[in-house]
Motif scaffolding. Structure first.
Motif, PDB file in Angstrom:
ATOM      1  N   ALA A  18      22.171  59.845  30.635  1.00  0.00           N
ATOM      2  CA  ALA A  18      23.178  59.366  29.693  1.00  0.00           C
ATOM      3  C   ALA A  18      23.343  57.853  29.828  1.00  0.00           C
ATOM      4  N   GLY A  19      23.715  57.386  31.015  1.00  0.00           N
ATOM      5  CA  GLY A  19      23.960  55.953  31.207  1.00  0.00           C
ATOM      6  C   GLY A  19      22.691  55.134  31.082  1.00  0.00           C
ATOM      7  N   GLY A  20      21.604  55.592  31.699  1.00  0.00           N
ATOM      8  CA  GLY A  20      20.357  54.830  31.705  1.00  0.00           C
ATOM      9  C   GLY A  20      19.741  54.697  30.324  1.00  0.00           C
ATOM     10  N   LEU A  37      12.692  53.998  34.671  1.00  0.00           N
ATOM     11  CA  LEU A  37      12.060  54.943  35.603  1.00  0.00           C
ATOM     12  C   LEU A  37      12.819  56.259  35.609  1.00  0.00           C
ATOM     13  N   GLU A  38      12.101  57.362  35.420  1.00  0.00           N
ATOM     14  CA  GLU A  38      12.734  58.683  35.409  1.00  0.00           C
ATOM     15  C   GLU A  38      11.926  59.633  36.290  1.00  0.00           C
ATOM     16  N   ARG A  39      12.606  60.281  37.219  1.00  0.00           N
ATOM     17  CA  ARG A  39      11.886  61.177  38.144  1.00  0.00           C
ATOM     18  C   ARG A  39      11.457  62.474  37.464  1.00  0.00           C
ATOM     19  N   GLY A  40      12.139  62.847  36.371  1.00  0.00           N
ATOM     20  CA  GLY A  40      11.787  64.082  35.678  1.00  0.00           C
ATOM     21  C   GLY A  40      10.770  63.852  34.577  1.00  0.00           C
ATOM     22  N   ASN A  95      23.910  70.126  41.159  1.00  0.00           N
ATOM     23  CA  ASN A  95      22.864  69.658  40.246  1.00  0.00           C
ATOM     24  C   ASN A  95      23.409  69.334  38.862  1.00  0.00           C
ATOM     25  N   ASN A  96      22.793  68.344  38.236  1.00  0.00           N
ATOM     26  CA  ASN A  96      22.994  68.138  36.802  1.00  0.00           C
ATOM     27  C   ASN A  96      21.658  68.418  36.108  1.00  0.00           C
ATOM     28  N   ALA A  97      20.728  67.466  36.117  1.00  0.00           N
ATOM     29  CA  ALA A  97      19.406  67.691  35.532  1.00  0.00           C
ATOM     30  C   ALA A  97      18.498  66.561  35.971  1.00  0.00           C
ATOM     31  N   TYR A 107      22.789  69.598  27.589  1.00  0.00           N
ATOM     32  CA  TYR A 107      24.245  69.757  27.738  1.00  0.00           C
ATOM     33  C   TYR A 107      24.871  70.494  26.558  1.00  0.00           C
ATOM     34  N   GLY A 108      26.200  70.774  26.724  1.00  0.00           N
ATOM     35  CA  GLY A 108      26.931  71.421  25.645  1.00  0.00           C
ATOM     36  C   GLY A 108      27.418  70.430  24.610  1.00  0.00           C
ATOM     37  N   ALA A 109      27.454  69.129  24.978  1.00  0.00           N
ATOM     38  CA  ALA A 109      27.734  68.047  24.038  1.00  0.00           C
ATOM     39  C   ALA A 109      29.203  67.902  23.640  1.00  0.00           C
ATOM     40  N   GLN A 110      30.117  68.463  24.438  1.00  0.00           N
ATOM     41  CA  GLN A 110      31.533  68.175  24.160  1.00  0.00           C
ATOM     42  C   GLN A 110      31.770  66.684  24.380  1.00  0.00           C
ATOM     43  N   ALA A 111      32.453  66.054  23.451  1.00  0.00           N
ATOM     44  CA  ALA A 111      32.484  64.583  23.406  1.00  0.00           C
ATOM     45  C   ALA A 111      33.923  64.056  23.425  1.00  0.00           C
ATOM     46  N   ASP A 517      26.492  54.686  35.131  1.00  0.00           N
ATOM     47  CA  ASP A 517      26.460  56.163  35.091  1.00  0.00           C
ATOM     48  C   ASP A 517      27.800  56.699  35.581  1.00  0.00           C
ATOM     49  N   GLY A 518      27.872  58.011  35.793  1.00  0.00           N
ATOM     50  CA  GLY A 518      29.141  58.634  36.160  1.00  0.00           C
ATOM     51  C   GLY A 518      29.699  58.188  37.495  1.00  0.00           C
ATOM     52  N   SER A 519      28.899  57.554  38.321  1.00  0.00           N
ATOM     53  CA  SER A 519      29.412  57.169  39.644  1.00  0.00           C
ATOM     54  C   SER A 519      30.492  56.091  39.560  1.00  0.00           C
ATOM     55  N   PRO A 529      32.983  64.731  30.916  1.00  0.00           N
ATOM     56  CA  PRO A 529      32.952  63.282  31.139  1.00  0.00           C
ATOM     57  C   PRO A 529      31.962  62.462  30.315  1.00  0.00           C
ATOM     58  N   VAL A 530      31.042  63.095  29.554  1.00  0.00           N
ATOM     59  CA  VAL A 530      29.872  62.316  29.123  1.00  0.00           C
ATOM     60  C   VAL A 530      30.213  61.178  28.157  1.00  0.00           C
ATOM     61  N   LEU A 531      31.194  61.368  27.289  1.00  0.00           N
ATOM     62  CA  LEU A 531      31.484  60.276  26.343  1.00  0.00           C
ATOM     63  C   LEU A 531      31.991  59.045  27.091  1.00  0.00           C
TER      64      LEU A 531
HETATM   65  C1  FAD Z   1      24.110  72.521  31.145  1.00  0.00           C
HETATM   66  C2  FAD Z   1      24.965  71.284  31.076  1.00  0.00           C
HETATM   67  C3  FAD Z   1      26.051  71.244  30.191  1.00  0.00           C
HETATM   68  C4  FAD Z   1      26.834  70.093  30.104  1.00  0.00           C
HETATM   69  N1  FAD Z   1      27.798  70.034  29.130  1.00  0.00           N
HETATM   70  C5  FAD Z   1      28.517  68.895  28.975  1.00  0.00           C
HETATM   71  C6  FAD Z   1      29.454  68.761  27.905  1.00  0.00           C
HETATM   72  O1  FAD Z   1      29.605  69.643  27.053  1.00  0.00           O
HETATM   73  N2  FAD Z   1      30.177  67.604  27.833  1.00  0.00           N
HETATM   74  C7  FAD Z   1      30.067  66.618  28.768  1.00  0.00           C
HETATM   75  O2  FAD Z   1      30.812  65.636  28.689  1.00  0.00           O
HETATM   76  N3  FAD Z   1      29.157  66.714  29.772  1.00  0.00           N
HETATM   77  C8  FAD Z   1      28.376  67.813  29.884  1.00  0.00           C
HETATM   78  N4  FAD Z   1      27.420  67.890  30.867  1.00  0.00           N
HETATM   79  C9  FAD Z   1      27.356  66.791  31.846  1.00  0.00           C
HETATM   80  C10 FAD Z   1      26.628  65.566  31.329  1.00  0.00           C
HETATM   81  O3  FAD Z   1      25.329  65.917  30.954  1.00  0.00           O
HETATM   82  C11 FAD Z   1      26.655  64.514  32.449  1.00  0.00           C
HETATM   83  O4  FAD Z   1      28.011  64.127  32.641  1.00  0.00           O
HETATM   84  C12 FAD Z   1      25.845  63.262  32.139  1.00  0.00           C
HETATM   85  O5  FAD Z   1      24.526  63.563  31.760  1.00  0.00           O
HETATM   86  C13 FAD Z   1      25.807  62.356  33.376  1.00  0.00           C
HETATM   87  O6  FAD Z   1      25.249  61.129  33.008  1.00  0.00           O
HETATM   88  P1  FAD Z   1      24.634  60.152  34.109  1.00  0.00           P
HETATM   89  O7  FAD Z   1      24.061  59.004  33.370  1.00  0.00           O
HETATM   90  O8  FAD Z   1      25.664  59.897  35.153  1.00  0.00           O
HETATM   91  O9  FAD Z   1      23.488  60.993  34.816  1.00  0.00           O
HETATM   92  P2  FAD Z   1      22.305  61.904  34.239  1.00  0.00           P
HETATM   93  O10 FAD Z   1      22.472  62.168  32.791  1.00  0.00           O
HETATM   94  O11 FAD Z   1      22.207  63.052  35.168  1.00  0.00           O
HETATM   95  O12 FAD Z   1      21.023  60.990  34.410  1.00  0.00           O
HETATM   96  C14 FAD Z   1      20.502  60.603  35.660  1.00  0.00           C
HETATM   97  C15 FAD Z   1      18.986  60.592  35.554  1.00  0.00           C
HETATM   98  O13 FAD Z   1      18.478  59.822  36.633  1.00  0.00           O
HETATM   99  C16 FAD Z   1      17.313  60.432  37.135  1.00  0.00           C
HETATM  100  N5  FAD Z   1      17.136  59.991  38.520  1.00  0.00           N
HETATM  101  C17 FAD Z   1      17.985  60.196  39.552  1.00  0.00           C
HETATM  102  N6  FAD Z   1      17.524  59.619  40.662  1.00  0.00           N
HETATM  103  C18 FAD Z   1      16.358  59.025  40.340  1.00  0.00           C
HETATM  104  C19 FAD Z   1      15.407  58.274  41.089  1.00  0.00           C
HETATM  105  N7  FAD Z   1      15.585  58.018  42.393  1.00  0.00           N
HETATM  106  N8  FAD Z   1      14.311  57.818  40.439  1.00  0.00           N
HETATM  107  C20 FAD Z   1      14.113  58.073  39.113  1.00  0.00           C
HETATM  108  N9  FAD Z   1      14.986  58.794  38.369  1.00  0.00           N
HETATM  109  C21 FAD Z   1      16.096  59.259  38.972  1.00  0.00           C
HETATM  110  C22 FAD Z   1      17.627  61.919  37.014  1.00  0.00           C
HETATM  111  O14 FAD Z   1      16.430  62.685  37.028  1.00  0.00           O
HETATM  112  C23 FAD Z   1      18.370  61.971  35.689  1.00  0.00           C
HETATM  113  O15 FAD Z   1      17.511  62.240  34.597  1.00  0.00           O
HETATM  114  C24 FAD Z   1      26.586  68.995  30.960  1.00  0.00           C
HETATM  115  C25 FAD Z   1      25.485  69.033  31.835  1.00  0.00           C
HETATM  116  C26 FAD Z   1      24.674  70.150  31.894  1.00  0.00           C
HETATM  117  C27 FAD Z   1      23.475  70.160  32.803  1.00  0.00           C
END
Ligand code: FAD
Ligand code: SF4
Length: 548
Positions: A18-20, A37-40, A95-97, A107-111, A517-519, A529-531
């Motif tokens: 999301a943030g990246g 850079l993405e590990r997945g 875990n997230n993803a 995600y479920g995409a609640q905003a 990001d969320g941190s 939290p995603v929005l």
């Molecule tokens: C099933 C599911 C349902 C959800 N439903 C909702 C919802 O309805 N509404 C809502 O607000 N939120 C929802 N969320 C949560 C939302 O997806 C997260 O809050 C959001 O994605 C977090 O954003 P982020 O940028 O902090 O991290 P992420 O989106 O997790 O992105 C971090 C990325 O960094 C990569 N990464 C980490 N470490 C490294 C490394 N060392 N090197 C390279 N790449 C790396 C990871 O692989 C990942 O792809 C849901 C999540 C899931 C899994």
């Protein structure tokens, strides 16, 4: 393995979630060369699949959007101090993803926007003893323009009349809300009987065709899966394509970042990562943005030790990894005499935010809404009452009769952060690349349990008023609540002794090391939290682009 210094970029962004995704797009569009850079992996609809037993929602048998189970262990320390090595099929993994798009791929995409009071919890309620409750260093008003950008640039469907009531805003949603389903209508009537306000659930989903992609087809498999019509808006189909369209952004997948390199004078100079061919690469840049999510960003900071920063970057005051939080979920389930199921996905249509604040004797509160359409296996796992057989003819008959009669509301309650809920790195265990793994320990602050119990009671009340019978809710026990809603390990603030970054996401003591990001979250609101993560990333990346 060779250590090769081969790449030089203006910006390196770690994590295409999301943030990246937002950071990469804004910086590439500002004319910077970006390495993302993405590990997945980059995943198609078919890659994510439709396996009800192995997905990001029901993960005890496997996950469908990463991380790879064998390569990415973590260590969990239980409340008795015993530690064990776990993979992402264990709930304790948090875990997230791990995929292009991060959590937004499935995600479920609640905003939800947070409410103005969510940014000033300590001032409003005081600080419970032993908690890490604090005010944000920015207000709702400062974040509002970036909420608006996130809503328009990714695409949110919502009801303008609903949204404007509690949060001052300047622009309507770009799309009308998704339709109410039967459960939503029944719950609205129940809320009305109680005198409670309800509103549509805002969703990062196309309710009408938009930006060259289709509208939602109302399938029943939204949360935990990818979208068959590509109507669900994550960074993988909005911001990252924008970044790549500039020709200035290089997206490297299956690229595991090991650490950030920094000099002793407050500058990050690049990163060391492992590419998909198993080579160790050193890339250099003018700016580094960490967007690995709350767990992995903290790990990167702690693993990036230098002579000047022997405890890790940004960690001179032992703040990195602390106040790890997510959401406890409150709610209740009840049973109707007749079917209240029409199969119209995604499912969450009606919410009340009446109890997010100003509840007598409670610190904060939470949002309640109807749920995503549930796969039968999740229904059986989470909603079959005690006494009903778990297999055989009687079980099947019970499920057939009751699946369509279930009425359920639930939602996130405002976690009261604890400094002891913590991400650190393990001294002994390493992952496939030889990098020290995450060590997860602690629990939320006990005050969160009181909020949870209060919200359970409100959920039961709502179901009763809506005509449900045999209503049931589960009490919570002290534990961690990070997981999909993980946040808070590198909180923003004014004081380097109590926070990790400044108000622009820049790590204290550094000129050019940022987090998006969320941190960054100081507290995690009583909402998904995603929005807020997206809005903060627009703010952080916009600031980097403007000040450089
Ligand atoms: C099933 C599911 C349902 C959800 N439903 C909702 C919802 O309805 N509404 C809502 O607000 N939120 C929802 N969320 C949560 C939302 O997806 C997260 O809050 C959001 O994605 C977090 O954003 P982020 O940028 O902090 O991290 P992420 O989106 O997790 O992105 C971090 C990325 O960094 C990569 N990464 C980490 N470490 C490294 C490394 N060392 N090197 C390279 N790449 C790396 C990871 O692989 C990942 O792809 C849901 C999540 C899931 C899994
Ligand atoms: S419910 Fe709509 S947005 Fe969700 S996956 Fe199905 S078609 Fe896509």
């Amino acid at each position: 393995m060779t250590d090769r210094a081969i790449h030089k970029y203006d910006v390196i962004v770690i994590g295409a979630g999301a943030g990246g995704g937002v950071a990469a797009a804004l910086l590439a569009e500002a004319g910077k060369t970006v390495l993302l850079l993405e590990r997945g992996r980059r995943m198609t609809f078919a890659d994510v699949g439709r396996d009800h037993l192995r997905n990001q929602r029901l993960s005890q048998h496997g996950v469908n959007a990463g991380p790879n189970l064998a390569d990415n262990p973590r260590v969990f320390v239980d409340p008795q101090g015993r530690s064990r090595i776990i993979d992402a099929t264990d709930g304790a993994y948090q875990n997230n993803a791990a995929a292009v798009g991060g959590g937004t791929q499935v995600y479920g995409a609640q905003a939800w926007r947070y409410l103005p009071d969510d940014f000033r919890m300590a001032s409003k309620y005081g600080v419970p003893a032993g908690s890490g409750l604090a005010d944000w260093p920015i207000s709702y008003e400062e974040l509002a323009p970036y909420y608006e950008r996130a809503e328009w640039e990714l695409g949110v469907a919502g009801d303008e009349a609903d949204a404007g009531r509690n949060r001052p805003r300047h622009k309507e949603y770009p799309m009308p809300p998704l339709p109410l389903n039967i459960q939503g209508r029944v719950l609205r009537a129940g809320a009305q009987a109680l005198g409670w306000d309800t509103q549509h659930v805002p969703l990062l989903i196309n309710s009408v065709p938009r930006q060259g992609r289709d509208a939602c087809a109302h399938c029943q498999q939204c949360v935990g899966f990818a979208c068959p019509t590509d109507a669900k808006n994550g960074t993988h189909n909005t911001m990252i394509p924008r970044a790549l369209a500039t020709g200035l952004c290089t997206l490297e997948t299956e690229a595991m970042t090991e650490r950030v390199i920094a000099d002793g004078a407050g500058r990050a100079t690049g990163v060391v990562y492992w590419n998909s061919a198993g080579e160790q690469i050193t890339a250099t840049s003018e700016v580094v943005v960490l967007s690995g999510g709350a767990v992995e960003t903290a790990r990167l900071m702690l693993n990036s030790k230098t002579d000047a920063h022997p405890n890790g970057l940004g960690n001179d005051h032992d703040m990195v990894g602390r106040n790890f939080q997510g959401h406890f979920y409150a709610g209740a389930v009840g049973w109707m005499d007749d079917s209240v199921w029409d199969g119209v996905g995604p499912g969450p249509t009606t919410a009340t935010i009446r109890f997010n604040h100003d509840n007598d004797g409670i610190v904060g509160g939470g949002m309640l809404c109807d749920d995503f359409i549930m796969q039968p296996i999740n229904f059986v796992k989470g909603s079959v009452p005690r006494g009903v057989p778990r297999w055989g003819k009687e079980h099947k008959e019970w499920v057939r009769h009751n699946y369509t009669r279930m009425l359920r509301v639930f939602g996130p309650v405002h976690d009261i952060p604890s400094p002891d809920a913590r991400i650190s790195v393990d001294p002994d265990v390493r992952d496939r690349w030889g990098i020290p793994v995450v060590r997860i320990s602690g629990a939320t602050h006990p005050e969160t349990l009181r909020v949870h119990a209060f919200m359970n009671a409100r959920a039961e009340e709502w179901l009763r008023a809506s005509g449900a019978k045999n209503i049931h809710s589960d009490a919570a026990t002290l534990s961690l609540s990070g997981g999909q809603h993980q946040a808070g390990t590198c909180r923003m603030g004014h004081d380097p002794k109590t926070s990790v970054t400044d108000t622009w996401g820049r790590v204290h003591g550094f000129d050019n090391l940022y987090i998006a990001d969320g941190s960054l979250h100081v507290t995690n609101g009583g909402f998904n939290p995603v929005l807020t993560i997206l809005a903060l990333a627009f703010r952080v990346a916009g600031h980097i682009a403007e000040s450089w």
